[in-house]
Write an enzyme that holds these catalytic residues in place. Sequence first.
Site, PDB file in Angstrom:
ATOM      1  N   HIS A 106       6.426 -12.194  -1.452  1.00 39.69           N
ATOM      2  CA  HIS A 106       5.264 -12.407  -0.578  1.00 39.69           C
ATOM      3  C   HIS A 106       5.077 -11.179   0.316  1.00 39.69           C
ATOM      4  O   HIS A 106       6.021 -10.755   0.993  1.00 39.69           O
ATOM      5  CB  HIS A 106       5.493 -13.645   0.297  1.00 39.69           C
ATOM      6  CG  HIS A 106       4.299 -13.997   1.150  1.00 39.69           C
ATOM      7  ND1 HIS A 106       3.209 -14.686   0.649  1.00 39.69           N
ATOM      8  CD2 HIS A 106       4.023 -13.742   2.455  1.00 39.69           C
ATOM      9  CE1 HIS A 106       2.318 -14.844   1.616  1.00 39.69           C
ATOM     10  NE2 HIS A 106       2.780 -14.278   2.717  1.00 39.69           N
ATOM     11  N   ASP A 142       4.433 -21.170   1.285  1.00 38.66           N
ATOM     12  CA  ASP A 142       5.215 -19.998   1.711  1.00 38.66           C
ATOM     13  C   ASP A 142       6.194 -20.352   2.828  1.00 38.66           C
ATOM     14  O   ASP A 142       6.387 -19.590   3.770  1.00 38.66           O
ATOM     15  CB  ASP A 142       4.284 -18.864   2.172  1.00 38.66           C
ATOM     16  CG  ASP A 142       3.300 -18.451   1.107  1.00 38.66           C
ATOM     17  OD1 ASP A 142       3.645 -18.566  -0.091  1.00 38.66           O
ATOM     18  OD2 ASP A 142       2.187 -18.019   1.454  1.00 38.66           O
ATOM     19  N   CYS A 707       5.705  46.113  15.692  1.00 41.30           N
ATOM     20  CA  CYS A 707       7.070  45.614  15.535  1.00 41.30           C
ATOM     21  C   CYS A 707       8.040  46.696  15.054  1.00 41.30           C
ATOM     22  O   CYS A 707       9.222  46.679  15.393  1.00 41.30           O
ATOM     23  CB  CYS A 707       7.093  44.426  14.580  1.00 41.30           C
ATOM     24  SG  CYS A 707       6.244  44.729  13.020  1.00 41.30           S
TER      25      CYS A 707
END
Length: 915
Positions: A106, A142, A707
Amino acid sequence: MKIAVIGQSLFGQEVYKELRKEGHTIVGVFTIPDKDGKADPLAAEAEKDGVSVFKFPRWRVKGQAIPEVVAQYKATGAELNVMPFCSQFIPMEVIDHPKHGSIIYHPSLLPRHRGASAINWTLIHGDKKGGFTVFWADDGLDTGPVLLQRECDVEPNDTVNTIYKRFLFPEGVKGTVEAVRLIAQGKAPRIPQPEEGATYECIQKKDNAKIDWNQSAEALHNWIRGNDKVPGAWAEVDGQKVTFYGSSLVDNGTTANGQPLDIPGASRPGLVTKSGLVLFGNDGKALLVKNLQFEDGKMIAAAQYFRSGSSAAVELTEEEKAFAEQMRAVWQSILTNVAQIEDSTDFFKSGAASMDVVRLVEEVKLRASSCQLQNEDVYMNTSFQDFIQMCVRKLRGEDDEEELVVDYVEKNINNMTVKMPHQLFINGEFVDAEGGKTYKTINPTDGTAICDVSLAQISDVDKAVAAAKEAFEEGEWGKMNPRDRGRLIHKLADLMEEHQEELATIEAIDSGAVYTLALKTHVGMSIQTFRYFAGWCDKIQGCTIPINQARPNRNLTFTKREPIGVCAIVIPWNYPLMMLAWKTAACLAAGNTVVLKPAQVTPLTAVKFAELAARAGFPKGVINILPGSGSLVGQRLSDHPDVRKLGFTGSTEIGKHIMKSCAVSNVKKVSLELGGKSPLIIFSDCDMDKAVRMGMSSVFFNKGENCIAAGRLFVEESIHDQFVKRVVEEMKKMRIGDPLDRSTDHGPQNHKAHLDKLVEYCQTGVKEGATLVCGGKQVQRPGFFFEPTLFTDVQDHMYIAQEESFGPVMIISKFKSGEVDDVLRRANATEYGLASGVFTRDISKALYVSERLNAGTVFVNTYNKTDVAAPFGGFKQSGFGKDLGEAHDKLLTLTFFVVVDPPLLLAFVSRNCLR
């Protein structure tokens, strides 16, 4: 155990297959009768295996079990009934008959949401947790004892389909099989369900799915997604029933401009926008609906509401007519109950179901690989004629993609009108940051604000990563042929070239780069980078490997290189566009998707790049751009579990922090290009003119914001004074000024904080006793200008001898003639190792020095000569990993090791011989 499987659907089919793999005997499959001549997937699978299949239309009549049906069931001798998905009422005579009873799957966390529409109600109620229960069947609805439960989070925009596919289906199959395993082992619990918290809800049907507009936006969203796809939440619009699909909440109620659409009962009119239909709750907040379906079954994109039915039919070529006839045959094979497929034949009214949609999409791919359909395309083109028109438009590249909407900031500057996007770029759209947060990006030439830019928040990062992940795993990009990928990247490079003057102008005003340098290097090398990596797309290959077992078994062993997935990129402010290109181009060539954070102070070329990428045709989610802070955006990218690779260029301190975060989060791959203090050694036998010229360039190129800049020059004692004199003469000739002025040599530093650090850096050098020959101060004019600076008499222990300035500061130290090894020792006495250089006419000396300099790049009698085909990266605390060149692709792919056994090898070789 002997098991009877009672149920239907693909879910039932998968449970059946897994139970057989576990070694159980399936004594019978009880399912629904064939529909339109087609068996249910569970029945089809069992019939293929020779298992007895029973297709009872019903088990009971007027509440009483049908004796003949029950007798056929009992004859199977089942010891356990497994009911993975069952729409029929099964009598208690069957439920209680087996030795072990019956278990049912379920899709909710019982006792919550008992009944047949459990998934729908989980979403309608806005539950934060969902899941499934395997329970022991009893005579209630259920209510039986719980055997096993598993839960999951319910995502804010989940639909029945998404939560089912993500969790309830795959984990539900595993959970059902695990429950059977526990029963077989005698360990299955029977936990009574509590009545506290129990809910019973009705079956959701079309007639009770009408939208009540007197609710909050969240409640409306939950109602629509809770009924998506079946039965579909609907309302009356323009006198007809319209069903709403694909709902999502709109952050903080912010909406775009759109055309009003009156909806009876709503608190205010909806808005048809480029993104879909914006609806409003009674709390003033908003939600967005993507798709609409009319009473005749026709589905359209909500954004097309006022344009639906307006497009003219395209006339088919002979080749396209042949494709249409192939597809007519496919439709006929699916719709077996239809005598003949006419242009007006409706796919769904003729009996097609969701599985048939999947099959149709795959059939199209087999016949036209470039026509990548989604399931939604079929739902929106249900008649055969509309379906063919849609396919043909996609094949022609005329599939009416959403128009890219860009909110430009326009400036008339540099003899042109520059059009600058300023929002985040997520999933193919320019969007505001969460909460509409912005910040100002500053022009370093005069210190004024250029415009407001969206400031990304953590939720924006999560959206971008989710979009990139979906594009990689589910989208067109992940399925694209490498050569088509290369074609897209080439197209992007062409667009960048068309806009190179505009890009260079944006780079100049946002970063302070001199326009001519920006045009040649910042933009020019970016274009070269994308073109270079476009050529790599179909050349990323594995290899075959001889292994010990190759004889006598003749195993084939080979490697494959596959893309990593979502790559995060964090770039610096010194070369905003070029650093983007260096890292992004290789990511895309390898087939990855990208989430990129530009430096907060230089975001504008990155978001302009996003616009060009969209116009080049990159699919949604492949490229995402997030201007924002490193502490927020960069940190979240480092921590994010769905990011698989992070590339960073910036300071060593931040690089260490990123590396740690990447390790702790999910051990993601990292490449780092960090700080540098690159030594340049100038020997007395150098070409003096060239040494002065290149020495100047090594320090002052791009205002020293470079850099690989030479952070320290070692000049042989015998030529030291001459070299310094020549450098000073050249420095005096440098023209400082507006970077857009073509005669300018030296523009402003990137931002105010960096300017202040340079002033402090030079003050430290003076305090320590170095000789300041010239410069060292801010230029007295508006903006962030700093004088080109020269220090001599710099000793090894001084701060400026050890730390990077990242600015226009030349640091000169002497070394004694003939002491080659000593100057090498001094040059290598740093924790950095990004670049280095040597000037000498002696080739033996040049080779000797270059072999011993501990740096990723060594320049001999030149400097700053990088190329897209040459790998670039550092050693030690300058980072690891390479940008550019062939080496970059190896960082951006995963290598899979495959061993093929002889029977499969024969098939493999045969297939390849036919190609």
